[in-house]
Design a protein around this motif. Structure first.
Motif, PDB file in Angstrom:
ATOM      1  N   LEU A 180       0.852  -1.217   0.090  1.00 58.59           N
ATOM      2  CA  LEU A 180      -0.049  -0.079   0.139  1.00 58.59           C
ATOM      3  C   LEU A 180       0.809   1.283   0.064  1.00 58.59           C
ATOM      4  CD1 LEU A 180      -1.408   0.474   3.544  1.00 58.59           C
ATOM      5  CD2 LEU A 180      -0.086  -1.493   3.049  1.00 58.59           C
ATOM      6  N   THR A 181       0.243   2.381  -0.515  1.00 57.92           N
ATOM      7  CA  THR A 181       0.800   3.624  -0.645  1.00 57.92           C
ATOM      8  C   THR A 181       0.718   4.508   0.656  1.00 57.92           C
ATOM      9  OG1 THR A 181       0.763   3.525  -2.877  1.00 57.92           O
ATOM     10  CG2 THR A 181       1.397   5.581  -2.044  1.00 57.92           C
ATOM     11  N   THR A 182       1.720   5.100   1.356  1.00 57.19           N
ATOM     12  CA  THR A 182       1.298   5.902   2.548  1.00 57.19           C
ATOM     13  C   THR A 182       0.792   7.266   2.239  1.00 57.19           C
ATOM     14  OG1 THR A 182       3.580   6.712   2.489  1.00 57.19           O
ATOM     15  CG2 THR A 182       3.292   4.734   3.772  1.00 57.19           C
ATOM     16  N   ILE A 183       0.592   7.985   2.859  1.00 54.10           N
ATOM     17  CA  ILE A 183      -0.077   9.329   2.928  1.00 54.10           C
ATOM     18  C   ILE A 183       1.045  10.411   2.117  1.00 54.10           C
ATOM     19  CG2 ILE A 183      -0.829  11.538   3.743  1.00 54.10           C
ATOM     20  CD1 ILE A 183      -2.217  10.104   5.829  1.00 54.10           C
ATOM     21  N   ILE A 188       4.747   0.776   1.165  1.00 49.94           N
ATOM     22  CA  ILE A 188       5.171  -0.328   2.209  1.00 49.94           C
ATOM     23  C   ILE A 188       4.435  -1.399   1.979  1.00 49.94           C
ATOM     24  CG2 ILE A 188       5.673   1.591   3.784  1.00 49.94           C
ATOM     25  CD1 ILE A 188       2.794   0.965   5.111  1.00 49.94           C
ATOM     26  N   SER A 189       5.078  -2.594   2.611  1.00 52.68           N
ATOM     27  CA  SER A 189       4.506  -4.048   2.395  1.00 52.68           C
ATOM     28  C   SER A 189       3.213  -4.150   3.071  1.00 52.68           C
ATOM     29  CB  SER A 189       5.662  -4.907   2.657  1.00 52.68           C
ATOM     30  OG  SER A 189       5.587  -4.828   4.388  1.00 52.68           O
ATOM     31  N   PHE A 190       2.658  -5.245   2.712  1.00 52.88           N
ATOM     32  CA  PHE A 190       1.246  -5.430   3.634  1.00 52.88           C
ATOM     33  C   PHE A 190       1.398  -5.918   4.883  1.00 52.88           C
ATOM     34  CE2 PHE A 190      -2.052  -8.368   4.946  1.00 52.88           C
ATOM     35  CZ  PHE A 190      -3.008  -7.844   4.840  1.00 52.88           C
ATOM     36  N   GLU A 269       5.497   8.599   5.903  1.00 54.71           N
ATOM     37  CA  GLU A 269       6.831   8.182   6.168  1.00 54.71           C
ATOM     38  C   GLU A 269       7.972   9.310   5.848  1.00 54.71           C
ATOM     39  OE1 GLU A 269       9.489   5.153   6.673  1.00 54.71           O
ATOM     40  OE2 GLU A 269       7.332   4.734   6.629  1.00 54.71           O
ATOM     41  N   PRO A 270       8.473   9.513   6.874  1.00 58.65           N
ATOM     42  CA  PRO A 270       8.707   8.910   8.393  1.00 58.65           C
ATOM     43  C   PRO A 270       7.202   9.360   8.885  1.00 58.65           C
ATOM     44  CG  PRO A 270       9.981  10.797   8.446  1.00 58.65           C
ATOM     45  CD  PRO A 270       9.631  10.711   6.863  1.00 58.65           C
ATOM     46  N   VAL A 271       7.011   8.587  10.259  1.00 58.78           N
ATOM     47  CA  VAL A 271       5.859   8.908  11.164  1.00 58.78           C
ATOM     48  C   VAL A 271       5.893  10.245  11.435  1.00 58.78           C
ATOM     49  CG1 VAL A 271       4.532   8.150  13.271  1.00 58.78           C
ATOM     50  CG2 VAL A 271       5.378   6.613  11.450  1.00 58.78           C
ATOM     51  N   HIS A 272       5.038  10.954  11.719  1.00 59.63           N
ATOM     52  CA  HIS A 272       5.072  12.374  12.353  1.00 59.63           C
ATOM     53  C   HIS A 272       4.547  12.231  13.784  1.00 59.63           C
ATOM     54  CE1 HIS A 272       4.514  14.695   8.299  1.00 59.63           C
ATOM     55  NE2 HIS A 272       5.642  14.056   8.366  1.00 59.63           N
ATOM     56  N   TRP A 273       5.518  12.246  14.922  1.00 60.89           N
ATOM     57  CA  TRP A 273       5.115  11.845  16.048  1.00 60.89           C
ATOM     58  C   TRP A 273       4.575  13.220  16.837  1.00 60.89           C
ATOM     59  CZ3 TRP A 273       4.631   6.872  17.202  1.00 60.89           C
ATOM     60  CH2 TRP A 273       5.540   6.092  16.456  1.00 60.89           C
TER      61      TRP A 273
END
Length: 305
Positions: A180-183, A188-190, A269-273
Motif C-alpha cells: 500500500l501507498t502511505t500518505i 510499504i509492504s502489506f 513516512e517517516p511517521v510524524h510523532w
C-alpha cells in the motif's frame, strides 16, 4: 548420659508467612474483582449491542464503497479533502478500510460507547442498589473505583479492536490486499501496513482514556445510570462542537478531542510523532484530573443504595 539437642526456635518465620499469605490473598482478590467486573460488563446486553453497532459500521462503509465503485470509478473521486483521505484508497487495498473505519467511528461512535459504559460504571450500581454491597471489606472504595476504571479502559481497547477486525475482514472479502501507498507517497509492504493498522488501533484506544475518566467522574456525581450516560454523551458532543468553532482556536488544543485524528500520522513516512505525543499527553492529563476528581468524590460520597 547424652545431652538433648537444643530445639530450633519456633515462630520466627510465622509473621513473614502471614504477611505473604495476606499479600497473596489481596492480589487474588484484586484479580477476582477485576475479572468479575469484566465479565459483568461484557455480558450486559447493552455492551454487546454497542459492540455490534461498532462492528456494523465498517460493514456498511465497505458495502457502500463497493456499490459506488461497481462501475469502475474510484471512491471519493472529486470529494473533499477533510480528514484522513483513506476512503479513496479502499478499492485499491482493503486494508485502507481499517483506517477509514477508525476515522469514521472515532468522532462519535467510539466515544459514545465508552461514555455509556463509563457513565454507568458507578451510577448504574447505585441505581440498582448493588453499590453498597460492592463496598464491603476488603474491597474498599479506592480499589473498587480503580477496578471500574480499568474495566472501562479494557472496553476502550476491545471496542477499537472490534472496529479494526471487522474492517479488516470486510476489506479482505470485498477488495484486494497487498502493498500500500502511505500518505507521503511511499510504498510499504502489506505486513508493515498491518502493523501500522494495529498501532493506529492502539492510538485510537489511548485517545479514549480521557473520555473514560470523564465519564467515571460524572458517574460518581449521580445515582442514575441514565442521567450519567446522557450527561457524558452530551459533554462529548458539546466539546466536539466547540472544537470546530474558529473563534475558540486558543482553547481548542486543550479539548480532549482536538488531536484524535492524529493517528493518521502513523501512515506517513517517516511517521510524524508530534501530534500523536500531544494527544497521548492530553489524554493522560484528562485521566489524571478527572480520575482524581472521581476518587475525591467517590471516597467522600454517602452511599445509601
Amino acid at each position: 548420659m547424652s545431652r538433648a539437642e537444643p530445639s530450633a526456635p519456633q515462630g520466627h518465620g510465622e509473621p513473614r508467612d502471614r504477611a505473604e499469605t495476606a499479600r497473596a490473598r489481596r492480589t487474588a482478590f484484586r484479580a477476582t474483582l477485576l475479572r468479575n467486573e469484566l465479565l459483568t460488563t461484557f455480558r450486559r446486553r447493552r455492551t454487546l449491542a454497542l459492540l455490534a453497532v461498532l462492528a456494523a459500521v465498517p460493514v456498511l462503509v465497505g458495502i457502500a464503497v463497493k456499490i459506488e465503485t461497481s462501475d469502475g470509478s474510484s471512491a471519493g473521486a472529486g470529494g473533499g479533502g477533510g480528514g484522513p483521505a483513506f476512503i479513496s484508497q479502499i478499492t485499491n487495498n482493503g486494508l485502507f478500510l481499517v483506517f477509514t473505519a477508525l476515522a469514521a467511528t472515532l468522532p462519535f461512535f467510539l466515544p459514545m460507547a465508552v461514555g455509556v459504559v463509563a457513565g454507568d460504571a458507578i451510577a448504574g450500581e447505585a441505581g440498582s442498589g448493588t453499590l453498597r454491597y460492592l463496598l464491603v471489606a476488603p474491597a474498599g472504595r479506592s480499589r473498587l473505583l480503580l477496578t471500574k476504571y480499568a474495566t472501562v479502559v479494557v472496553f476502550c481497547l476491545a471496542a477499537t479492536l472490534v472496529v479494526a477486525v471487522s474492517a479488516l475482514t470486510v476489506g479482505a472479502l470485498l477488495f484486494p490486499l497487498g502493498d500500500l501507498t502511505t500518505i507521503s507517497g511511499t510504498r510499504i509492504s502489506f505486513a508493515e501496513g498491518l502493523g501500522r493498522a494495529l498501532l493506529m488501533a492502539l492510538a485510537v484506544a489511548a485517545s479514549l482514556i480521557g473520555v473514560a475518566a470523564l465519564g467515571l467522574f460524572v458517574s460518581t456525581m449521580t445515582g442514575s445510570g441514565i442521567a450519567a450516560m446522557a450527561t457524558t454523551v452530551g459533554l462529548l458532543i458539546t466539546v466536539q462542537i466547540l472544537d470546530q468553532i474558529p473563534q475558540l482556536h486558543a482553547l481548542q488544543p486543550y479539548f480532549f478531542s482536538h488531536y484524535w485524528l492524529s493517528f493518521a500520522d502513523l501512515m506517513r513516512e517517516p511517521v510524524h510523532w508530534d501530534d500523536l505525543a500531544k494527544n497521548l499527553g492530553l489524554q493522560a492529563l484528562y485521566a489524571a484530573v478527572f480520575g482524581s476528581a472521581a476518587w475525591a468524590r467517590f471516597t467522600a460520597k454517602d452511599v445509601t443504595a
